[in-house]
Design a protein around this motif. Sequence first.
Motif, mmCIF file in Angstrom:
data_model
loop_
_atom_site.group_PDB
_atom_site.id
_atom_site.type_symbol
_atom_site.label_atom_id
_atom_site.label_comp_id
_atom_site.label_asym_id
_atom_site.label_seq_id
_atom_site.Cartn_x
_atom_site.Cartn_y
_atom_site.Cartn_z
ATOM 1 N N ARG A 1 -2.683 -1.300 16.022
ATOM 2 C CA ARG A 1 -2.059 -2.579 15.657
ATOM 3 C C ARG A 1 -1.243 -2.381 14.378
ATOM 4 O O ARG A 1 -1.618 -1.604 13.507
ATOM 5 C CB ARG A 1 -3.106 -3.659 15.422
ATOM 6 C CG ARG A 1 -3.945 -3.939 16.643
ATOM 7 C CD ARG A 1 -4.431 -5.381 16.635
ATOM 8 N NE ARG A 1 -5.153 -5.696 17.831
ATOM 9 C CZ ARG A 1 -4.592 -6.085 18.971
ATOM 10 N NH1 ARG A 1 -3.290 -6.177 19.056
ATOM 11 N NH2 ARG A 1 -5.315 -6.373 20.023
ATOM 12 N N MET A 2 -0.149 -3.115 14.268
ATOM 13 C CA MET A 2 0.693 -2.970 13.082
ATOM 14 C C MET A 2 -0.045 -3.391 11.820
ATOM 15 O O MET A 2 0.076 -2.751 10.789
ATOM 16 C CB MET A 2 1.989 -3.763 13.237
ATOM 17 C CG MET A 2 2.924 -3.116 14.220
ATOM 18 S SD MET A 2 4.643 -3.633 14.118
ATOM 19 C CE MET A 2 4.558 -5.375 14.289
ATOM 20 N N ARG A 3 -0.833 -4.472 11.874
ATOM 21 C CA ARG A 3 -1.535 -4.933 10.682
ATOM 22 C C ARG A 3 -2.546 -3.889 10.196
ATOM 23 O O ARG A 3 -2.803 -3.767 9.008
ATOM 24 C CB ARG A 3 -2.226 -6.271 10.945
ATOM 25 C CG ARG A 3 -2.730 -6.914 9.672
ATOM 26 C CD ARG A 3 -3.189 -8.339 9.829
ATOM 27 N NE ARG A 3 -2.193 -9.295 10.249
ATOM 28 C CZ ARG A 3 -1.248 -9.816 9.475
ATOM 29 N NH1 ARG A 3 -1.142 -9.435 8.243
ATOM 30 N NH2 ARG A 3 -0.408 -10.703 9.945
ATOM 31 N N SER A 4 -3.117 -3.088 11.111
ATOM 32 C CA SER A 4 -4.135 -2.108 10.707
ATOM 33 C C SER A 4 -3.562 -0.968 9.872
ATOM 34 O O SER A 4 -4.305 -0.233 9.242
ATOM 35 C CB SER A 4 -4.852 -1.541 11.939
ATOM 36 O OG SER A 4 -3.984 -0.723 12.702
ATOM 37 N N ARG A 5 -2.260 -0.820 9.847
ATOM 38 C CA ARG A 5 -1.653 0.269 9.071
ATOM 39 C C ARG A 5 -0.958 -0.206 7.805
ATOM 40 O O ARG A 5 -0.412 0.591 7.053
ATOM 41 C CB ARG A 5 -0.704 1.068 9.950
ATOM 42 C CG ARG A 5 0.391 0.229 10.568
ATOM 43 C CD ARG A 5 1.055 0.958 11.691
ATOM 44 N NE ARG A 5 2.188 0.217 12.201
ATOM 45 C CZ ARG A 5 2.829 0.524 13.298
ATOM 46 N NH1 ARG A 5 2.463 1.567 14.000
ATOM 47 N NH2 ARG A 5 3.851 -0.183 13.694
ATOM 48 N N SER A 6 -0.973 -1.508 7.556
ATOM 49 C CA SER A 6 -0.331 -2.052 6.357
ATOM 50 C C SER A 6 -0.935 -1.446 5.090
ATOM 51 O O SER A 6 -2.144 -1.472 4.912
ATOM 52 C CB SER A 6 -0.487 -3.573 6.305
ATOM 53 O OG SER A 6 0.601 -4.204 6.888
ATOM 54 N N GLY A 7 -0.095 -0.937 4.224
ATOM 55 C CA GLY A 7 -0.544 -0.360 2.963
ATOM 56 C C GLY A 7 -0.855 1.117 3.027
ATOM 57 O O GLY A 7 -1.205 1.725 2.013
ATOM 58 N N LEU A 8 -0.722 1.743 4.191
ATOM 59 C CA LEU A 8 -1.071 3.161 4.327
ATOM 60 C C LEU A 8 -0.212 4.060 3.431
ATOM 61 O O LEU A 8 -0.747 4.892 2.693
ATOM 62 C CB LEU A 8 -0.947 3.615 5.784
ATOM 63 C CG LEU A 8 -1.185 5.111 6.025
ATOM 64 C CD1 LEU A 8 -2.604 5.507 5.648
ATOM 65 C CD2 LEU A 8 -0.875 5.478 7.465
ATOM 66 N N LEU A 9 1.092 3.899 3.451
ATOM 67 C CA LEU A 9 1.947 4.768 2.627
ATOM 68 C C LEU A 9 1.676 4.561 1.139
ATOM 69 O O LEU A 9 1.636 5.524 0.374
ATOM 70 C CB LEU A 9 3.428 4.535 2.928
ATOM 71 C CG LEU A 9 3.918 5.047 4.272
ATOM 72 C CD1 LEU A 9 5.406 4.794 4.434
ATOM 73 C CD2 LEU A 9 3.604 6.516 4.462
ATOM 74 N N ARG A 10 1.483 3.330 0.746
ATOM 75 C CA ARG A 10 1.172 3.041 -0.664
ATOM 76 C C ARG A 10 -0.124 3.752 -1.064
ATOM 77 O O ARG A 10 -0.225 4.320 -2.147
ATOM 78 C CB ARG A 10 1.070 1.524 -0.844
ATOM 79 C CG ARG A 10 1.267 1.043 -2.227
ATOM 80 C CD ARG A 10 1.410 -0.483 -2.350
ATOM 81 N NE ARG A 10 0.983 -1.301 -1.226
ATOM 82 C CZ ARG A 10 1.802 -1.805 -0.286
ATOM 83 N NH1 ARG A 10 3.091 -1.567 -0.341
ATOM 84 N NH2 ARG A 10 1.330 -2.552 0.688
ATOM 85 N N HIS A 11 -1.123 3.720 -0.183
ATOM 86 C CA HIS A 11 -2.392 4.394 -0.465
ATOM 87 C C HIS A 11 -2.187 5.914 -0.557
ATOM 88 O O HIS A 11 -2.664 6.552 -1.496
ATOM 89 C CB HIS A 11 -3.417 4.068 0.633
ATOM 90 C CG HIS A 11 -4.767 4.638 0.366
ATOM 91 N ND1 HIS A 11 -5.827 3.868 -0.034
ATOM 92 C CD2 HIS A 11 -5.235 5.912 0.418
ATOM 93 C CE1 HIS A 11 -6.886 4.643 -0.213
ATOM 94 N NE2 HIS A 11 -6.541 5.882 0.071
ATOM 95 N N LEU A 12 -1.470 6.482 0.401
ATOM 96 C CA LEU A 12 -1.251 7.929 0.392
ATOM 97 C C LEU A 12 -0.497 8.384 -0.855
ATOM 98 O O LEU A 12 -0.836 9.411 -1.445
ATOM 99 C CB LEU A 12 -0.498 8.366 1.658
ATOM 100 C CG LEU A 12 -1.266 8.262 2.972
ATOM 101 C CD1 LEU A 12 -0.344 8.578 4.152
ATOM 102 C CD2 LEU A 12 -2.487 9.173 2.974
#
Length: 148
Positions: free
Chosen positions: A51-62
């Motif tokens: 789901r798109m919402r499940s990946r929100s913030g991934l790049l910021r975290h990485l």
Amino acid sequence: MSRIAEVIVLAQGADEVMEPLTRYDDSRTWKGVFYAMSPGYGFGWGAEFVRMRSRSGLLRHLESLPWPRPETVQVLIHDEEDDCFGLWMIHDGKLVEIPLPRTRRGYWSGPHDDAYAPDPGILYRTDTRPIEWPEESEDGDRSRPSAW
């Protein structure tokens, strides 16, 4: 909204940095876990998001992680609508999408709506078929927040 995406993280000497991401953690903005692509090698990890919402913030975290060699970090992202993987690398402390030859990211949905996850756009190959591109501003479409 359902839109499956595969994410591959390549980084040299990053076993310790990636290890916490191989376990589920409810406190993260993104939901998922990474799996070592070749256990013991310490170079690549993959995850799938449904789901798109499940990946929100991934790049910021990485980009916030203490990479031992940030210059080797490459994040490959393939959304189910994309023609190919997109490439993201750390530049000036931020993960940015690196333009690939003969590709272009387009946005077909309307303005961002907080009820839905931000639209990541679609990465198209420009050398395979004619594409009716959406109308964009001179500097490209900047009306949507980062989906990652």
